[in-house]
Each structure stands twice: as C-alpha cells, then as structure tokens.
Design an enzyme around this catalytic site. Structure first.
Site, PDB file in Angstrom:
ATOM      1  N   ARG A 165     -37.281  -1.606  42.090  1.00 13.60           N
ATOM      2  CA  ARG A 165     -38.388  -0.710  42.425  1.00 13.60           C
ATOM      3  C   ARG A 165     -39.652  -1.522  42.742  1.00 13.60           C
ATOM      4  O   ARG A 165     -40.758  -1.179  42.342  1.00 13.60           O
ATOM      5  CB  ARG A 165     -38.671   0.288  41.292  1.00 13.60           C
ATOM      6  CG  ARG A 165     -37.482   1.090  40.876  1.00 13.60           C
ATOM      7  CD  ARG A 165     -36.929   1.958  42.004  1.00 13.60           C
ATOM      8  NE  ARG A 165     -35.692   2.597  41.551  1.00 13.60           N
ATOM      9  CZ  ARG A 165     -34.479   2.092  41.751  1.00 13.60           C
ATOM     10  NH1 ARG A 165     -34.343   0.944  42.416  1.00 13.60           N
ATOM     11  NH2 ARG A 165     -33.404   2.699  41.316  1.00 13.60           N
TER      12      ARG A 165
ATOM     13  N   SER B 204     -38.100  10.369  39.070  1.00 15.77           N
ATOM     14  CA  SER B 204     -38.212   9.605  37.824  1.00 15.77           C
ATOM     15  C   SER B 204     -39.661   9.175  37.639  1.00 15.77           C
ATOM     16  O   SER B 204     -40.209   8.465  38.479  1.00 15.77           O
ATOM     17  CB  SER B 204     -37.296   8.381  37.867  1.00 15.77           C
ATOM     18  OG  SER B 204     -35.953   8.767  37.978  1.00 15.77           O
TER      19      SER B 204
ATOM     20  N   GLU C  32     -43.487   5.136  37.603  1.00 14.01           N
ATOM     21  CA  GLU C  32     -42.890   4.795  38.901  1.00 14.01           C
ATOM     22  C   GLU C  32     -43.704   5.319  40.070  1.00 14.01           C
ATOM     23  O   GLU C  32     -43.878   4.615  41.058  1.00 14.01           O
ATOM     24  CB  GLU C  32     -41.448   5.302  38.974  1.00 14.01           C
ATOM     25  CG  GLU C  32     -40.719   4.865  40.227  1.00 14.01           C
ATOM     26  CD  GLU C  32     -39.224   5.105  40.147  1.00 14.01           C
ATOM     27  OE1 GLU C  32     -38.624   5.408  41.193  1.00 14.01           O
ATOM     28  OE2 GLU C  32     -38.654   4.983  39.061  1.00 14.01           O
TER      29      GLU C  32
END
Length: 397
Positions: free
Chosen positions: A166, A266, A389
């Site tokens: 990520r 998420s 995130e």
C-alpha cells in the site's frame, strides 16, 4: 455539477463539505492543462478520482478540486513482450472494476483477484492496490506521469515507483499526476480438453475446454471459497465471481442501499512488525511472513581480497518482519462489528471490523472520532499503532 457540490457526493464515505470550485478533466490533455494551470496559481488544489480512498473534513476544501474523468483503454503494440503477454494502456479516470471486468471478458489474467475494488485506474499505482494475493505491482509495466518539478510528461517504469505494501514513491512525495497506466497481462492460458472418464475425479464445476485460466490462487480464504488448493488455477470468470462474493460478504462492494458499503474500504493497513514483537502477541493472532531480504555475505574470501573487494565483517541476520491482521487486532481489542460511539452516525461495519462506515448522516468529525478510539484501543491492548489507509484531509487521528 456546481462548485457548491459537497464532497460527500464525490466520495464513497459520503462525508465532507464543498470545495471552492470544481474542475473536470475528461481527457489526458485536459488533465495536463488543468494540473499545470493549478500548479502555476496560488490556490490550494486537490486531485480526486473515484473518492474511494478519501475522507474530507466537514468544512470542505479551501480551493479547487480537479476531478479525473479521462477514460479509455487500448492494447499497446510492444514487440518486446513475449507471446501470450498483453500490454494494456488504461486512462487514469477509467473505473478500476470496469477495467477488471473487461480483462476477464477477454480472457486476460493478472488482475482478476482485484475485482470489486472501488476507484479509478490512476489511483491504483499510488496505493499499489492489492487483494486476495494479487497486487498491482505484479502486473504494472509503467505509468504516464506529469511531473510537477519538470512540468514534463514522462513514462516511469514500475521499478521507479518503488512499490510496496500500500505504498509507492508517489505516496511518499513524488509529486505529479498519473495520466495513464500500462499493465502486462497474460493471455492464452486455457484449460486442456477434459480427461477421459475414470482417469481422475472430476473437479467441482469443471471448466469448459479452452476457457481462460486465472493466475495461481495465492490466498487461502479465496482458495477455500473456490474449493481448490492454493497454487491452483481456475477460470478467470469463476475467480472474479468468487472475489466479488467475498468482498460483498464483507460490505466492501459499493451498494447505495447498503450503509455497510458507505466507507473508504479498509480504514487501517495491516501493521508490519518484527518477528520478536509478534511473539509477544496471543498465539491465535494471525501473522503472515513478509519476504526476507537476501543477507549480504558475512565474510570476504581470499579470492575476493585478491580482486580488491573490501573486507566484510560478519553481520547479524536482519530480523524477519511479520504482517499482522488489523481486523483481528481491532475485534480482539474490544471493538466488535457494528460498534459505534454514543450518538454517532459512524460505526464499524457489521460485516468486517476493518471498515468504518457512515450509517447515514455521519460527519467527518464522527468518522475521525471513531478511528481515534479504535487506534487507542488497539494500542492499549496490544501495543500496536494502526495507520490509516485512506487519505485524510483536514482530519487528524
């Protein structure tokens, strides 16, 4: 769409006030022109794609919001690619899941496990999106990038983006705008004709001969849902359908009628810790090894010394890193599915503890308040600090 359009209408979390003005770029050329003009101006500005990874504060954005709406995909003629490989160029504003669906329809594999991820293609390399054992880094060839420092349009190879979990060089400060992405996909892998009866047990939902196959299934939960072993291949359509069902069961396939999907996906990344720290956690805490770096040779041989190689001294082996499950940490810190703070319109998803959802009428402040509570509970219980995130604008955890 007027300049007074609240950003709650442009983001999947459905919170956020208006921008001072909104610009829409419907082609790569418009995207270059608008971004260049905004860079040369004095006002703050924000690039916004599908809004699936963005949480905006309730006051809105004090400047211009540039919406990426350039669409289209084409096969690139690349003689360097071997037979069975397809180089596909996708414009930044193309819907990601529509791209995956088109690839599956054509029998191209490499992104099928990324089905159902909301957002646009241009944001994919920024976040290095991933799910169910696949990541964009597995298939990314290059991007077309408008570099702010030089003002030039460049083609950057995937290696230049330093893609990680990520993470990317763009996320860490390489400033500019993704105009398009090039993917390398597999074509031609297909099921062999069926074996004669009695040779071996027939597989569940046996695919037709010639049907395109997926990449090897890497994720245990997905393999279980498919009724196969990890490492097996299945028809790409079947794998896409299984991923969409799994994502829907967790409330992360967008549905305007389901408040469990009013989220940014998420909300926290899975933390990566040392193996030593991981041993302090309960035995039933899920943990996944992160790829080890190859250690350098500990000593220098006589032959290397004679060749002028500098002396090396023994070095301790780098400590292994372990990825934890943020969802498990949250639930086992006393924050169950469906949890909400008193009087708040924000809640943990009733299907999956990793998502913070808007139950209708939530404010950005309430989303941030719940996120802070989750971070504090996990830190108090396990000593792990969760990192958000999505991109947070005007909000602090």
């Amino acid at each position: 769409m007027g300049d007074d359009t609240p950003l709650s209408q442009l983001t999947t979390m459905r919170v956020g006030g208006p921008a001072e003005r909104i610009l829409v770029a419907r082609s790569g050329d418009e995207l270059v022109r608008c971004a260049t003009e905004l860079w040369h101006g004095d006002e703050p500005w924000l690039l916004l794609g599908g809004g699936s990874n963005t949480v905006m504060n309730d006051e809105g954005f004090p400047g211009a919001v540039l919406l990426v709406r350039s669409t289209g995909m084409e096969v690139v003629d690349d003689p360097e690619q071997p037979e069975g490989r397809v180089r596909l160029r996708v414009q930044a504003g193309h819907d990601w899941d529509a791209l995956v669906a088109a690839c599956v329809e054509r029998g191209w594999s490499g992104v099928e496990a990324l089905s159902g991820i909301p957002g646009l293609a241009g944001a994919a390399p920024v976040q290095n999106i991933g799910a169910y054992g696949q990541e964009l880094s597995d298939v990314l060839h290059s991007i077309e990038f408008l570099d702010r420092e030089s003002g030039e349009v460049q083609r950057l190879a995937a290696e230049q983006l330093q893609l990680g979990y990520r993470d990317s060089a763009i996320k860490r400060g390489l400033e500019g705008v993704v105009l398009s992405i090039d993917l390398l996909l597999s074509a031609g892998a297909a099921v062999e004709p069926a074996a004669p009866a009695g040779r071996h047990a027939a597989p569940i939902e046996a695919p037709a001969a010639g049907e395109a196959l997926s990449e090897p299934v890497r994720y245990a939960q997905l393999a279980a849902a498919l009724g196969v072993e990890t490492g097996d291949r299945v028809p790409v359509r079947r794998l896409r359908d299984a991923v969409l069902r799994l994502r829907a069961s967790k409330g992360v396939v967008l549905d305007p009628d389901d408040h469990d999907t009013w989220s940014a996906g998420s909300f926290f990344t899975n933390p990566i810790v040392t193996e030593r720290f991981a041993r302090t956690l309960p035995e039933n805490a899920p943990r996944f090894p992160v790829g080890d770096d190859e250690p350098a040779p500990a000593v220098t041989t006589l032959e290397e010394l004679a060749a002028g190689v500098p002396m090396r001294f023994p070095q301790p082996a780098p400590e292994r890193r372990i990825k934890l499950s943020a969802a498990w940490l949250i639930e086992n810190s006393g924050v169950p599915r469906g949890f909400r703070l008193p009087g708040s319109g924000a809640a943990i998803s009733s299907k999956h503890t990793l998502a913070i959802t808007n139950r209708g009428g939530a404010t950005a402040a309430q989303v941030a308040e719940l996120a802070r509570f989750v971070v504090q509970r996990v830190q108090q219980e396990f000593g792990v600090i969760l990192a958000p995130e999505p991109n947070l604008y005007g909000l602090e955890l």
